[in-house]
Design a protein around this motif. Structure first.
Motif, PDB file in Angstrom:
ATOM      1  N   VAL A 172       0.840  -1.201   0.000  1.00  0.00           N
ATOM      2  CA  VAL A 172       0.000   0.000   0.000  1.00  0.00           C
ATOM      3  C   VAL A 172       0.873   1.248   0.000  1.00  0.00           C
ATOM      4  O   VAL A 172       0.634   2.204  -0.751  1.00  0.00           O
ATOM      5  CB  VAL A 172      -0.952  -0.003   1.213  1.00  0.00           C
ATOM      6  CG1 VAL A 172      -1.687   1.332   1.319  1.00  0.00           C
ATOM      7  CG2 VAL A 172      -1.956  -1.144   1.113  1.00  0.00           C
ATOM      8  N   ARG A 173       1.900   1.250   0.843  1.00  0.00           N
ATOM      9  CA  ARG A 173       2.813   2.401   0.877  1.00  0.00           C
ATOM     10  C   ARG A 173       3.476   2.599  -0.484  1.00  0.00           C
ATOM     11  O   ARG A 173       3.627   3.726  -0.963  1.00  0.00           O
ATOM     12  CB  ARG A 173       3.875   2.214   1.960  1.00  0.00           C
ATOM     13  CG  ARG A 173       3.317   2.151   3.379  1.00  0.00           C
ATOM     14  CD  ARG A 173       4.407   2.416   4.412  1.00  0.00           C
ATOM     15  NE  ARG A 173       5.557   1.524   4.279  1.00  0.00           N
ATOM     16  CZ  ARG A 173       5.680   0.361   4.889  1.00  0.00           C
ATOM     17  NH1 ARG A 173       4.693  -0.097   5.656  1.00  0.00           N
ATOM     18  NH2 ARG A 173       6.778  -0.377   4.739  1.00  0.00           N
ATOM     19  N   ALA A 174       3.874   1.492  -1.114  1.00  0.00           N
ATOM     20  CA  ALA A 174       4.520   1.592  -2.426  1.00  0.00           C
ATOM     21  C   ALA A 174       3.560   2.183  -3.459  1.00  0.00           C
ATOM     22  O   ALA A 174       3.962   2.990  -4.308  1.00  0.00           O
ATOM     23  CB  ALA A 174       4.993   0.212  -2.878  1.00  0.00           C
ATOM     24  N   GLY A 175       2.300   1.794  -3.391  1.00  0.00           N
ATOM     25  CA  GLY A 175       1.302   2.332  -4.320  1.00  0.00           C
ATOM     26  C   GLY A 175       1.097   3.820  -4.122  1.00  0.00           C
ATOM     27  O   GLY A 175       1.039   4.594  -5.095  1.00  0.00           O
ATOM     28  N   PHE A 176       0.973   4.251  -2.860  1.00  0.00           N
ATOM     29  CA  PHE A 176       0.812   5.676  -2.584  1.00  0.00           C
ATOM     30  C   PHE A 176       2.034   6.463  -3.050  1.00  0.00           C
ATOM     31  O   PHE A 176       1.913   7.564  -3.589  1.00  0.00           O
ATOM     32  CB  PHE A 176       0.594   5.909  -1.086  1.00  0.00           C
ATOM     33  CG  PHE A 176      -0.766   5.489  -0.591  1.00  0.00           C
ATOM     34  CD1 PHE A 176      -1.868   5.544  -1.424  1.00  0.00           C
ATOM     35  CD2 PHE A 176      -0.946   5.038   0.704  1.00  0.00           C
ATOM     36  CE1 PHE A 176      -3.128   5.163  -0.985  1.00  0.00           C
ATOM     37  CE2 PHE A 176      -2.192   4.660   1.161  1.00  0.00           C
ATOM     38  CZ  PHE A 176      -3.287   4.716   0.322  1.00  0.00           C
ATOM     39  N   ARG A 177       3.224   5.900  -2.823  1.00  0.00           N
ATOM     40  CA  ARG A 177       4.447   6.578  -3.240  1.00  0.00           C
ATOM     41  C   ARG A 177       4.452   6.780  -4.760  1.00  0.00           C
ATOM     42  O   ARG A 177       4.783   7.874  -5.253  1.00  0.00           O
ATOM     43  CB  ARG A 177       5.678   5.776  -2.809  1.00  0.00           C
ATOM     44  CG  ARG A 177       6.997   6.408  -3.241  1.00  0.00           C
ATOM     45  CD  ARG A 177       8.171   5.527  -2.840  1.00  0.00           C
ATOM     46  NE  ARG A 177       8.474   5.623  -1.428  1.00  0.00           N
ATOM     47  CZ  ARG A 177       9.265   6.554  -0.899  1.00  0.00           C
ATOM     48  NH1 ARG A 177       9.841   7.467  -1.682  1.00  0.00           N
ATOM     49  NH2 ARG A 177       9.512   6.568   0.394  1.00  0.00           N
ATOM     50  N   MET A 178       4.095   5.746  -5.507  1.00  0.00           N
ATOM     51  CA  MET A 178       4.081   5.852  -6.971  1.00  0.00           C
ATOM     52  C   MET A 178       3.115   6.933  -7.430  1.00  0.00           C
ATOM     53  O   MET A 178       3.414   7.698  -8.353  1.00  0.00           O
ATOM     54  CB  MET A 178       3.697   4.508  -7.590  1.00  0.00           C
ATOM     55  CG  MET A 178       4.755   3.426  -7.450  1.00  0.00           C
ATOM     56  SD  MET A 178       4.216   1.855  -8.165  1.00  0.00           S
ATOM     57  CE  MET A 178       3.965   2.323  -9.875  1.00  0.00           C
TER      58      MET A 178
END
Length: 231
Positions: free
Chosen positions: A14-20
């Motif tokens: 989830v964090r990776a998705g928000f970062r992208m």
């Protein structure tokens, strides 16, 4: 300077998705991540982000407690840290707790990328943002606590709003988005956005949340009479 953002969620994907998503906006910068509320407070102290994107439902120290701790720590500082709360539920005790703890905004995790970026920008600018679906349910839950004005809204003969602006304000108070208002009134979305801006300026209000409160307090919308309806 770009707006610095700290991501707080117990799920790495989830964090990776928000970062992208956030890093597609050149004026936003993800400066760090945290997997729970305790780590979030530590990272805020280290990084002093402008905005904390805070998941509410996490094991250990949850997002509600973390929001309260972060804002209590940041209060004496000259640097203002703002919290944008995120959850998969449109309204529950976590959401209400986060708003009471001082979160500046509330958004659903399934919000479109453009809405997420826009919410971070609004919160960073010092305004509040609440997802329209959440705002509708907040009104449904709390409108009985507001004064029930039986008469028409009082004016002193110098009402600054036009009749169209009154129409728009009533729909804003129901929790409708600009797109929904535009479709209902057969207007362009840009026109509605302009009307909302004029309303806030004329009434000296900061954001849509204050506009909703004004609509109820002034009697323009009455609890139990103008609650959200299907549209």
């Amino acid at each position: 300077m770009p707006v610095s953002v700290l991501l707080v969620d117990d799920q790495p994907l989830v964090r990776a998705g928000f970062r992208m998503i956030l890093e597609t906006a050149p004026h936003l910068s993800v400066v760090g991540e945290a997997s729970d509320g305790r780590e979030a407070l530590r990272r805020v102290r280290e990084l002093l982000p402008d905005v904390v994107l805070m998941d509410l439902r996490m094991p250990g120290v949850d997002g509600v407690r973390a929001t309260a701790d972060i804002l209590a720590w940041a209060a004496p500082l000259g640097h203002k840290v703002r919290v944008l709360a995120l959850t998969t539920f449109d309204l529950d005790e976590y959401a209400i707790g986060a708003l009471r703890a001082g979160a500046t905004g509330f958004l659903l995790k399934d919000a479109p990328p453009s809405e997420l970026i826009g919410a971070v920008e609004v919160v960073a600018d010092g305004s509040a943002v609440i997802a329209p679906a959440v705002l509708r349910r907040l009104l449904d839950r709390f409108s009985p606590l507001l004064p029930d004005v039986e008469s028409e809204p009082e004016t002193d003969g110098a009402d600054p709003l036009t009749s169209r602006e009154h129409e728009v304000l009533r729909l804003v108070a129901r929790g409708w988005s600009n797109a929904e208002i535009a479709a209902h009134l057969f207007l362009g979305e840009t026109t509605v956005k302009s009307h909302v801006g004029n309303i806030l300026t004329k009434l000296g209000l900061r954001d849509r949340v204050q506009a909703v409160v004004h609509a109820y307090e002034s009697g323009l919308v009455r609890p139990g009479h103008d609650l959200p309806s299907d549209h």
